[in-house]
Design a protein around this motif. Structure first.
Motif, PDB file in Angstrom:
ATOM      1  N   ASN A   9      47.404  26.187  48.227  1.00 46.59           N
ATOM      2  CA  ASN A   9      46.756  26.974  47.186  1.00 46.59           C
ATOM      3  C   ASN A   9      46.270  28.309  47.708  1.00 46.59           C
ATOM      4  O   ASN A   9      46.017  28.483  48.892  1.00 46.59           O
ATOM      5  CB  ASN A   9      45.568  26.209  46.600  1.00 46.59           C
ATOM      6  CG  ASN A   9      46.033  25.135  45.623  1.00 46.59           C
ATOM      7  OD1 ASN A   9      47.190  25.095  45.222  1.00 46.59           O
ATOM      8  ND2 ASN A   9      45.130  24.261  45.251  1.00 46.59           N
ATOM      9  N   CYS A  10      46.144  29.239  46.803  1.00 46.28           N
ATOM     10  CA  CYS A  10      45.623  30.563  47.081  1.00 46.28           C
ATOM     11  C   CYS A  10      44.247  30.470  47.755  1.00 46.28           C
ATOM     12  O   CYS A  10      43.435  29.636  47.368  1.00 46.28           O
ATOM     13  CB  CYS A  10      45.524  31.294  45.744  1.00 46.28           C
ATOM     14  SG  CYS A  10      44.901  32.959  45.848  1.00 46.28           S
ATOM     15  N   SER A  11      44.030  31.312  48.749  1.00 47.53           N
ATOM     16  CA  SER A  11      42.777  31.258  49.507  1.00 47.53           C
ATOM     17  C   SER A  11      41.635  32.003  48.837  1.00 47.53           C
ATOM     18  O   SER A  11      40.508  31.949  49.306  1.00 47.53           O
ATOM     19  CB  SER A  11      42.975  31.855  50.907  1.00 47.53           C
ATOM     20  OG  SER A  11      43.963  31.171  51.605  1.00 47.53           O
ATOM     21  N   VAL A  12      41.936  32.724  47.790  1.00 53.18           N
ATOM     22  CA  VAL A  12      40.870  33.468  47.117  1.00 53.18           C
ATOM     23  C   VAL A  12      39.907  32.488  46.466  1.00 53.18           C
ATOM     24  O   VAL A  12      40.321  31.551  45.791  1.00 53.18           O
ATOM     25  CB  VAL A  12      41.453  34.423  46.051  1.00 53.18           C
ATOM     26  CG1 VAL A  12      40.331  35.134  45.295  1.00 53.18           C
ATOM     27  CG2 VAL A  12      42.352  35.443  46.714  1.00 53.18           C
ATOM     28  N   VAL A  13      38.643  32.718  46.716  1.00 58.06           N
ATOM     29  CA  VAL A  13      37.615  31.815  46.216  1.00 58.06           C
ATOM     30  C   VAL A  13      37.684  31.749  44.689  1.00 58.06           C
ATOM     31  O   VAL A  13      37.678  32.770  44.011  1.00 58.06           O
ATOM     32  CB  VAL A  13      36.218  32.287  46.663  1.00 58.06           C
ATOM     33  CG1 VAL A  13      35.125  31.448  46.012  1.00 58.06           C
ATOM     34  CG2 VAL A  13      36.108  32.218  48.179  1.00 58.06           C
ATOM     35  N   GLY A  14      37.800  30.554  44.167  1.00 57.93           N
ATOM     36  CA  GLY A  14      37.822  30.356  42.733  1.00 57.93           C
ATOM     37  C   GLY A  14      39.222  30.336  42.143  1.00 57.93           C
ATOM     38  O   GLY A  14      39.393  30.022  40.970  1.00 57.93           O
ATOM     39  N   CYS A  15      40.229  30.643  42.933  1.00 54.93           N
ATOM     40  CA  CYS A  15      41.606  30.656  42.447  1.00 54.93           C
ATOM     41  C   CYS A  15      42.311  29.359  42.836  1.00 54.93           C
ATOM     42  O   CYS A  15      42.248  28.958  43.993  1.00 54.93           O
ATOM     43  CB  CYS A  15      42.354  31.864  43.013  1.00 54.93           C
ATOM     44  SG  CYS A  15      44.049  31.975  42.424  1.00 54.93           S
ATOM     45  N   LYS A  16      42.948  28.736  41.873  1.00 56.82           N
ATOM     46  CA  LYS A  16      43.598  27.453  42.169  1.00 56.82           C
ATOM     47  C   LYS A  16      45.105  27.516  41.985  1.00 56.82           C
ATOM     48  O   LYS A  16      45.785  26.504  41.920  1.00 56.82           O
ATOM     49  CB  LYS A  16      43.003  26.358  41.279  1.00 56.82           C
ATOM     50  CG  LYS A  16      41.563  26.053  41.638  1.00 56.82           C
ATOM     51  CD  LYS A  16      41.120  24.732  41.040  1.00 56.82           C
ATOM     52  CE  LYS A  16      39.785  24.290  41.598  1.00 56.82           C
ATOM     53  NZ  LYS A  16      38.693  25.197  41.222  1.00 56.82           N
ATOM     54  N   LEU A  43      47.945  33.754  49.551  1.00 52.59           N
ATOM     55  CA  LEU A  43      47.738  34.441  48.283  1.00 52.59           C
ATOM     56  C   LEU A  43      48.765  34.026  47.239  1.00 52.59           C
ATOM     57  O   LEU A  43      49.943  33.887  47.539  1.00 52.59           O
ATOM     58  CB  LEU A  43      47.825  35.964  48.491  1.00 52.59           C
ATOM     59  CG  LEU A  43      46.752  36.597  49.376  1.00 52.59           C
ATOM     60  CD1 LEU A  43      47.060  38.060  49.576  1.00 52.59           C
ATOM     61  CD2 LEU A  43      45.371  36.431  48.776  1.00 52.59           C
ATOM     62  N   CYS A  44      48.285  33.876  46.020  1.00 53.88           N
ATOM     63  CA  CYS A  44      49.193  33.631  44.904  1.00 53.88           C
ATOM     64  C   CYS A  44      49.817  34.964  44.490  1.00 53.88           C
ATOM     65  O   CYS A  44      49.433  36.026  44.985  1.00 53.88           O
ATOM     66  CB  CYS A  44      48.438  32.994  43.739  1.00 53.88           C
ATOM     67  SG  CYS A  44      47.201  34.085  43.006  1.00 53.88           S
ATOM     68  N   HIS A  45      50.725  34.883  43.571  1.00 50.07           N
ATOM     69  CA  HIS A  45      51.443  36.085  43.132  1.00 50.07           C
ATOM     70  C   HIS A  45      50.487  37.189  42.677  1.00 50.07           C
ATOM     71  O   HIS A  45      50.595  38.342  43.097  1.00 50.07           O
ATOM     72  CB  HIS A  45      52.387  35.685  41.998  1.00 50.07           C
ATOM     73  CG  HIS A  45      53.315  36.778  41.597  1.00 50.07           C
ATOM     74  ND1 HIS A  45      54.344  37.208  42.406  1.00 50.07           N
ATOM     75  CD2 HIS A  45      53.357  37.541  40.483  1.00 50.07           C
ATOM     76  CE1 HIS A  45      54.987  38.179  41.798  1.00 50.07           C
ATOM     77  NE2 HIS A  45      54.424  38.412  40.633  1.00 50.07           N
ATOM     78  N   GLU A  46      49.556  36.838  41.839  1.00 46.04           N
ATOM     79  CA  GLU A  46      48.638  37.822  41.271  1.00 46.04           C
ATOM     80  C   GLU A  46      47.733  38.450  42.333  1.00 46.04           C
ATOM     81  O   GLU A  46      47.547  39.668  42.368  1.00 46.04           O
ATOM     82  CB  GLU A  46      47.758  37.161  40.199  1.00 46.04           C
ATOM     83  CG  GLU A  46      48.451  37.006  38.861  1.00 46.04           C
ATOM     84  CD  GLU A  46      48.997  38.329  38.328  1.00 46.04           C
ATOM     85  OE1 GLU A  46      48.238  39.305  38.272  1.00 46.04           O
ATOM     86  OE2 GLU A  46      50.189  38.383  38.001  1.00 46.04           O
ATOM     87  N   HIS A  47      47.194  37.609  43.208  1.00 43.22           N
ATOM     88  CA  HIS A  47      46.280  38.135  44.211  1.00 43.22           C
ATOM     89  C   HIS A  47      47.019  38.936  45.270  1.00 43.22           C
ATOM     90  O   HIS A  47      46.477  39.856  45.856  1.00 43.22           O
ATOM     91  CB  HIS A  47      45.458  37.000  44.833  1.00 43.22           C
ATOM     92  CG  HIS A  47      44.311  36.598  43.945  1.00 43.22           C
ATOM     93  ND1 HIS A  47      44.123  35.308  43.509  1.00 43.22           N
ATOM     94  CD2 HIS A  47      43.332  37.348  43.402  1.00 43.22           C
ATOM     95  CE1 HIS A  47      43.042  35.292  42.712  1.00 43.22           C
ATOM     96  NE2 HIS A  47      42.556  36.505  42.644  1.00 43.22           N
ATOM     97  N   TYR A  48      48.266  38.565  45.524  1.00 39.02           N
ATOM     98  CA  TYR A  48      49.065  39.353  46.455  1.00 39.02           C
ATOM     99  C   TYR A  48      49.273  40.766  45.897  1.00 39.02           C
ATOM    100  O   TYR A  48      49.119  41.756  46.604  1.00 39.02           O
ATOM    101  CB  TYR A  48      50.406  38.667  46.691  1.00 39.02           C
ATOM    102  CG  TYR A  48      51.299  39.409  47.653  1.00 39.02           C
ATOM    103  CD1 TYR A  48      50.953  39.501  49.006  1.00 39.02           C
ATOM    104  CD2 TYR A  48      52.458  40.042  47.223  1.00 39.02           C
ATOM    105  CE1 TYR A  48      51.756  40.193  49.887  1.00 39.02           C
ATOM    106  CE2 TYR A  48      53.270  40.732  48.101  1.00 39.02           C
ATOM    107  CZ  TYR A  48      52.912  40.807  49.428  1.00 39.02           C
ATOM    108  OH  TYR A  48      53.709  41.498  50.295  1.00 39.02           O
TER     109      TYR A  48
HETATM  110 ZN    ZN Z   1      45.015  33.679  43.699  1.00 35.40          ZN
END
Ligand code: ZN
Length: 67
Positions: A9-16, A43-48
């Motif tokens: 999963n994405c490492s950004v806090v709150g992102c699943k 990172l997920c697509h959006e956060h990347y």
């Molecule tokens: Zn994310």
């Protein structure tokens, strides 16, 4: 930078969202995002996309300073 195997999963806090990219924490730097993880950031697509935008902005600022 590399591809991420499924199930991470994405490492950004709150992102699943599941992650698509991994970046070393060093390179990630002050990406403007709160992330968990010690050495690597996933990172997920959006956060990347968001991270790339942020780093581009910083590069542009650096360039502006040299003018
Ligand atoms: Zn994310």
């Amino acid at each position: 930078m590399g591809k991420v195997s499924k199930g991470v999963n994405c490492s950004v806090v709150g992102c699943k969202t599941s992650a698509e990219r991994s970046i070393s924490k060093e390179k990630f730097g002050s990406g403007g995002l709160s992330v968990s993880g010690e050495k690597r950031v996933f990172l997920c697509h959006e956060h990347y996309k968001q991270w790339k935008k942020t780093t581009k902005k910083e590069r542009d600022l650096d360039r502006a300073r040299f003018r």
